[in-house]
Design a protein around this motif. Structure first.
Motif, PDB file in Angstrom:
ATOM      1  N   LEU A   1       0.818  -1.213   0.000  1.00  0.00           N
ATOM      2  CA  LEU A   1       0.000   0.000   0.000  1.00  0.00           C
ATOM      3  C   LEU A   1       0.855   1.268   0.000  1.00  0.00           C
ATOM      4  CD1 LEU A   1      -2.726  -1.031   2.602  1.00  0.00           C
ATOM      5  CD2 LEU A   1      -2.874  -1.109   0.119  1.00  0.00           C
ATOM      6  N   GLY A   2       2.183   1.095   0.004  1.00  0.00           N
ATOM      7  CA  GLY A   2       3.066   2.251   0.010  1.00  0.00           C
ATOM      8  C   GLY A   2       3.037   3.017   1.317  1.00  0.00           C
ATOM      9  N   LEU A   3       2.924   2.282   2.441  1.00  0.00           N
ATOM     10  CA  LEU A   3       2.864   2.942   3.749  1.00  0.00           C
ATOM     11  C   LEU A   3       4.178   2.753   4.486  1.00  0.00           C
ATOM     12  CD1 LEU A   3      -0.634   1.580   4.821  1.00  0.00           C
ATOM     13  CD2 LEU A   3      -0.138   3.819   3.835  1.00  0.00           C
ATOM     14  N   GLN A   4       4.427   3.652   5.441  1.00  0.00           N
ATOM     15  CA  GLN A   4       5.637   3.538   6.244  1.00  0.00           C
ATOM     16  C   GLN A   4       5.312   3.690   7.718  1.00  0.00           C
ATOM     17  OE1 GLN A   4       8.318   6.357   4.562  1.00  0.00           O
ATOM     18  NE2 GLN A   4       9.555   4.773   3.572  1.00  0.00           N
ATOM     19  N   ALA A   5       6.085   3.002   8.554  1.00  0.00           N
ATOM     20  CA  ALA A   5       5.881   3.120   9.997  1.00  0.00           C
ATOM     21  C   ALA A   5       6.058   4.580  10.407  1.00  0.00           C
ATOM     22  CB  ALA A   5       6.864   2.238  10.745  1.00  0.00           C
ATOM     23  N   PRO A   6       5.102   5.120  11.164  1.00  0.00           N
ATOM     24  CA  PRO A   6       5.143   6.546  11.503  1.00  0.00           C
ATOM     25  C   PRO A   6       6.179   6.868  12.571  1.00  0.00           C
ATOM     26  CG  PRO A   6       3.268   5.495  12.537  1.00  0.00           C
ATOM     27  CD  PRO A   6       3.920   4.449  11.700  1.00  0.00           C
ATOM     28  N   LYS A   7       6.675   8.108  12.537  1.00  0.00           N
ATOM     29  CA  LYS A   7       7.690   8.544  13.502  1.00  0.00           C
ATOM     30  C   LYS A   7       7.069   9.418  14.599  1.00  0.00           C
ATOM     31  CE  LYS A   7      11.626   7.308  11.198  1.00  0.00           C
ATOM     32  NZ  LYS A   7      10.880   6.257  10.481  1.00  0.00           N
ATOM     33  N   THR A   8       5.942  10.037  14.305  1.00  0.00           N
ATOM     34  CA  THR A   8       5.283  10.875  15.313  1.00  0.00           C
ATOM     35  C   THR A   8       3.816  10.464  15.398  1.00  0.00           C
ATOM     36  OG1 THR A   8       4.531  12.538  13.741  1.00  0.00           O
ATOM     37  CG2 THR A   8       6.742  12.836  14.658  1.00  0.00           C
ATOM     38  N   TRP A   9       3.172  10.951  16.469  1.00  0.00           N
ATOM     39  CA  TRP A   9       1.760  10.626  16.658  1.00  0.00           C
ATOM     40  C   TRP A   9       0.928  11.145  15.479  1.00  0.00           C
ATOM     41  CZ3 TRP A   9      -0.099   7.536  20.442  1.00  0.00           C
ATOM     42  CH2 TRP A   9      -1.493   7.432  20.538  1.00  0.00           C
ATOM     43  N   ASP A  10       1.246  12.386  15.046  1.00  0.00           N
ATOM     44  CA  ASP A  10       0.480  12.968  13.945  1.00  0.00           C
ATOM     45  C   ASP A  10       0.623  12.129  12.679  1.00  0.00           C
ATOM     46  OD1 ASP A  10      -0.474  14.991  15.472  1.00  0.00           O
ATOM     47  OD2 ASP A  10       1.178  16.367  15.001  1.00  0.00           O
ATOM     48  N   GLU A  11       1.854  11.654  12.439  1.00  0.00           N
ATOM     49  CA  GLU A  11       2.057  10.791  11.276  1.00  0.00           C
ATOM     50  C   GLU A  11       1.204   9.542  11.368  1.00  0.00           C
ATOM     51  OE1 GLU A  11       6.755  11.627  10.556  1.00  0.00           O
ATOM     52  OE2 GLU A  11       6.030   9.629   9.974  1.00  0.00           O
TER      53      GLU A  11
END
Lengths: 326, 424
Positions: free
Chosen positions: B154-164
Motif C-alpha cells: 500500500l506504500g505505507l511507512q511506519a510513523p515517527k510521530t503521533w500525527d504521522e
C-alpha cells in the motif's frame, strides 16, 4: 505427606462418629432414659438440640452478627465508622445500579421462569413422550452455573459483519435479511435481558419438574367435573388447577426470589458487571475480595439479609396457616 | 476399637514427625501462588526442577486467575503462600504497607541484584524506601504490530510521530480500509488493554512526573490531562470506521485474538497495539509469519518529543515468609540461569545479564534492547493504582468506547472513586 493425609482422614472418619455416638449415649444416660413424663425425659430433646444449635450458631448466627457489626466498621475493621458505609453505598452509582438490577431480576426472571415452567408443566402433562420432554427440559439444571455461563458467552459471541458468526444467536439470526450481528452482552439495556435468559434457561426445567409433580397431585375428578360442566380448558386452568397449585407456586417463587437475590455466577462470568449489568452479590464480592473493604461488603451482605427476611417470613406464615387449617 | 484408634494415632504421629528427617541437605519447600498457566507454567516447572536438583527444594505452585481474591483470603486467614507472583504492583504496595511482606534487602543478596538489574527495577519494586518486589518477567507496552508486506503493497511507512500515525490511519480510511484492530475483552479484567492505550498516550504527552501523580492519586481524573488522554484514545478506538467491528468488535473481542485481523488473509485491519508478549501469541496463531518480514512493530510514536518513557508491565515476586528456602528460591529466580529459559518464550527479562541469544527471535531481542536502553521505565499506571480505582478505570474505558459522549460523566465518576479511596 499423602499417607499422613489419608491416615488423618481415616482417623477422623472413625473419631467423628464415635464422638457423636458417645454424646448421644451419655446424654441419654444423663437424662435418665426415655421414661415418658419424667422431668429428665423432657430434657432429652434439649440434649439432642445442642449439637445442631452449636453448629448453627457457629456457622450461621455468629457470622451473621459479626457481619452486622463489621458493616459499621471501616474498610479493615479497625475503627468504628457509624453509618458511613451505609451512607456511601446509597450514593454509589455502582451499588444503586446493582440494586436496580437485582429488582429487575426478581421481577422479570421470576415471572418468566415461573410462567414458562407452568406452561411447560401443563403441556408436557398432555403428551405421550412426557418423560423424555421433561428430562430434556430439566437437563440445563444439571449443568453448573459457571459452565452454563461460559456456554452462553459463546452463544452470544459477536463477529463483525461479513465474518462467519461463531455465536449461535447471531448465526441463527443472520438468515434474516438485513440483520446486523449484535454484541448482545454489550448492548445496554438488552445485556441485562441477555443475562436473564441464561437464568431462565437454567431454572425453567427445575420449575417445570416441581410444577409437574404438583399437577399430578390434583384430583382428576375435579378437572373432569369442570369439563362436564362446560368449562373451557383456559377456565379449568385458571379457576381450578392454578388455585390448587398455589402453595407450590409460592414455594417456587420464594426459592427464585432468594436465588436471584444472591445471583452471582452468571454475571461474574459473562460481563463482570460492566455496562450496567452489576448485581449485589458481584458487588459484594468485589468490595470484599478485590477492594478489601470489609465494611462495605458487609453492608451489602446486610442488605441482602434484610431483603430475604420478609420473603422467608411470608413463606413461613403461609405454611403455618396451611398447617393450622388441616 | 480403642486399640485401633491408638495404632492409627501412633502411625499418624510418626509419619508427621518422621517426614523432615528423611530428607538430606537443604530440602524443604516453597509454596508459590501465581496466575501462570500454559507455556509459562511449563517453563516455570522446568526451572524449578533445577532447583530441586541443586538444593533439593520443592516448589509447589498454585495457579489462580483471580489472584487478588485468593491471595487476600489466604493472607487474611493467616495462611499466605511463601511467595506470590503478582501482576499488579498495587498489591505489593498494599501488602507491604500492611506489614505482610518481607523486606527483601534483609533476606537476599541485594548487591548482586543491583549489579544485574537496572536501578529502575529496584525503584519500582520498593515501597517507602524498602525493597519488597523483585521483578521477574516483564513486557514492554505500547507497541504497534503491523505486517510490513501489506505496508509495502500500500506504500505505507511506519510513523515517527503521533500525527504521522493519525495521518497514516486517515490514509487507510481514504483507501476504504479499516486501520485499527482493537480488542479489550479479558474476563474479569476486561478493559485493561484500553487502559494501556490511555496510559501510553498520557506518558507520551505529559511525561513521567504527571504520570506518577496520576497513579499516586494526586491528579484529578477530571483534570484536562486525563481528559485529553481519553479523547486521544477515543479518536482512534471510538471513531466510526476506524476499528474493525466498531465499538461492538472492540468490546467483545478477546485481547488474545484481537490482532488476528491484521495478519489474516486478506487483512481486515492494519495496525494493532499491544504489549511485547503479544508477538509470541500472534506467531503461534499464524505459524507461517516470519518475524521482521511478515510481522514487525513500531513503538507508539512520541506525542511530545521531550517525553520518552517506556511503559512496561510485569510479574513481581513478593515474599510472605523469610525461610532459607524462600531466600534460595528468590536468589535463583533473580539469576540469569532461571530467567534465560523464560526469555525463549517471548518474555522480556529484567536481569540484563540474560544473553540476547537466549531470546526466541529477532523481535524478542528488540524488545529486550528497548528495555535495556530505556532512559525512564514506567510501570503500567492502572496496575499501580489501588484495585478499586483500577477496576473502575477498566470499566470506565468500556463505558467510554460504548458511549464517548458521556466522557465527562465517566471521568466525574472515576474522580468520585479516587476521592473516596484516598479519604478513607
Amino acid at each position: 505427606m499423602e499417607i499422613a493425609g489419608i491416615l488423618f482422614t481415616l482417623a477422623m472418619a472413625l473419631i467423628v462418629p464415635v464422638v457423636f455416638l458417645s454424646y448421644l449415649f451419655v446424654s441419654e444416660k444423663a437424662a435418665g432414659g426415655r421414661r415418658r413424663g419424667t422431668q429428665t425425659a423432657r430434657s432429652l430433646p434439649v440434649f439432642w438440640l445442642i449439637p445442631a444449635a452449636v453448629v448453627l450458631g457457629f456457622f450461621l448466627i455468629y457470622p451473621m452478627i459479626d457481619t452486622i457489626v463489621l458493616s459499621f466498621m471501616n474498610a479493615d475493621s479497625t475503627r468504628f465508622a457509624g453509618g458511613e458505609n451505609y451512607a456511601h453505598l446509597f450514593s454509589d452509582r455502582a451499588f444503586l445500579i446493582a440494586l436496580r438490577n437485582n429488582l429487575l431480576w426478581i421481577v422479570f426472571f421470576t415471572l418468566v421462569t415461573v410462567t414458562l415452567g407452568l406452561i411447560l408443566a401443563v403441556l408436557t402433562d398432555r403428551v405421550r413422550y412426557e418423560a423424555v420432554a421433561k428430562a430434556v427440559l430439566f437437563l440445563p439444571a444439571s449443568i453448573s452455573l459457571v459452565a452454563a455461563s461460559v456456554i452462553w458467552k459463546f452463544m452470544y459471541a459477536f463477529r463483525p459483519a461479513g465474518e462467519s458468526q461463531i455465536g449461535l444467536v447471531n448465526a441463527a439470526l443472520s438468515v434474516v435479511p438485513g440483520f446486523q450481528p449484535q454484541a448482545w452482552l454489550f448492548d445496554v439495556p438488552f445485556n441485562n435481558a441477555a443475562l436473564m435468559v441464561v437464568g431462565v434457561w437454567i431454572w425453567t426445567g427445575f420449575a417445570l419438574v416441581i410444577f409437574s409433580a404438583s399437577l399430578k397431585g390434583i384430583s382428576k375428578d375435579l378437572v373432569e367435573a369442570a369439563r362436564i360442566d362446560g368449562a373451557r380448558e383456559i377456565t379449568v386452568f385458571f379457576r381450578i388447577v392454578l388455585p390448587l397449585m398455589s402453595k407450590t407456586v409460592t414455594v417456587v417463587v420464594t426459592y427464585f426470589v432468594i436465588t436471584v437475590l444472591k445471583i452471582f455466577d452468571i454475571v461474574y462470568v459473562m460481563t463482570n458487571g460492566n455496562l450496567d449489568t452489576e448485581v449485589l452479590a458481584n458487588r459484594m464480592y468485589k468490595e470484599m475480595f478485590n477492594f478489601r473493604n470489609f465494611g462495605r461488603a458487609s453492608v451489602i451482605a446486610v442488605m441482602l439479609l434484610v431483603a430475604v427476611v420478609p420473603v422467608v417470613v411470608m413463606n413461613m406464615r403461609k405454611f403455618a396457616r396451611g398447617k393450622a387449617g388441616k | 476399637m480403642k486399640k485401633a484408634v491408638t495404632v492409627i494415632y501412633i502411625v499418624v504421629l510418626s509419619a508427621v514427625v518422621g517426614m523432615p528427617a528423611c530428607q538430606p541437605s537443604m530440602g524443604g519447600k516453597v509454596t508459590v501462588l501465581g496466575v501462570w498457566g500454559g507455556s509459562e507454567l511449563d517453563v516455570f516447572n522446568k526451572i524449578t526442577a533445577d532447583l530441586k536438583k541443586t538444593k533439593n527444594i520443592d516448589v509447589e505452585f498454585e495457579a489462580t486467575r483471580d489472584i487478588n481474591a485468593v491471595l487476600t483470603t489466604r493472607v487474611e486467614s493467616g495462611n499466605p503462600p511463601d511467595v506470590a507472583i503478582l501482576p499488579q504492583l498495587s498489591l505489593v504496595v498494599d501488602f507491604a504497607r500492611k506489614g505482610k511482606l518481607v523486606d527483601l534487602s534483609t533476606l537476599i543478596d541485594v548487591g548482586k541484584i543491583k549489579n544485574e538489574y537496572s536501578p529502575s527495577w529496584i525503584d519500582l519494586g520498593s515501597v517507602d524506601g524498602k525493597f519488597y518486589g523483585l521483578f521477574f518477567k516483564t513486557a514492554v507496552k505500547g507497541l504497534v504490530y503491523y505486517d510490513p508486506q501489506r505496508f509495502k503493497e500500500l506504500g505505507l511507512q511506519a510513523p515517527k510521530t503521533w500525527d504521522e500515525m493519525m495521518r497514516l490511519s486517515q490514509k487507510l480510511i481514504d483507501m476504504k480500509k479499516t486501520p485499527w484492530a482493537i480488542g479489550i475483552e479479558s474476563g474479569n479484567a476486561s478493559g485493561w488493554p484500553a487502559t494501556d492505550w490511555i496510559e501510553n498516550i498520557f506518558v507520551r504527552q505529559y511525561g513521567a512526573g504527571p504520570y506518577r501523580r496520576w497513579y499516586d492519586g494526586t491528579l484529578a481524573w477530571t483534570s484536562p490531562q486525563v481528559k485529553k488522554a481519553f479523547q486521544m484514545f477515543g479518536d482512534i478506538a471510538a471513531r466510526q470506521g476506524w476499528t474493525y467491528g466498531g465499538a461492538s468488535g472492540v468490546l467483545s473481542t478477546a485481547f488474545q485474538e484481537a490482532g488476528n485481523p491484521v495478519f489474516s488473509d486478506p487483512p481486515k485491519a492494519y495496525l494493532f497495539q499491544q504489549a511485547s508478549f503479544m508477538a509470541g501469541m500472534i506467531e503461534q496463531a499464524f505459524p507461517d509469519l516470519k518475524p521482521v518480514t511478515d510481522i514487525n512493530f513500531f513503538v507508539l510514536p512520541p506525542i511530545d518529543p521531550e517525553n520518552k518513557a517506556v511503559e512496561i508491565g510485569g510479574d513481581v515476586l513478593a515474599a510472605f515468609s523469610s525461610t532459607p528456602q524462600v531466600k534460595a528460591f528468590l536468589e535463583y529466580m533473580s539469576s540469569s540461569d532461571a530467567q534465560a529459559p523464560f526469555a525463549a518464550t517471548g518474555a522480556t527479562m529484567p536481569n540484563h545479564t540474560v544473553p540476547l541469544s537466549a531470546y526466541g527471535n529477532e523481535l524478542d531481542r528488540e524488545f529486550a534492547a528497548i528495555l535495556n536502553s530505556a532512559d525512564t521505565v514506567v510501570f503500567d499506571a492502572s496496575d499501580m493504582m489501588p484495585s478499586e480505582i483500577n477496576a473502575a478505570f477498566w470499566s470506565a474505558t468500556i463505558d467510554y468506547i460504548k458511549n464517548p459522549a458521556r466522557l465527562d460523566a465517566i471521568l466525574a465518576q472515576l474522580e468520585k472513586t479516587r476521592q473516596d479511596v484516598y479519604n478513607k
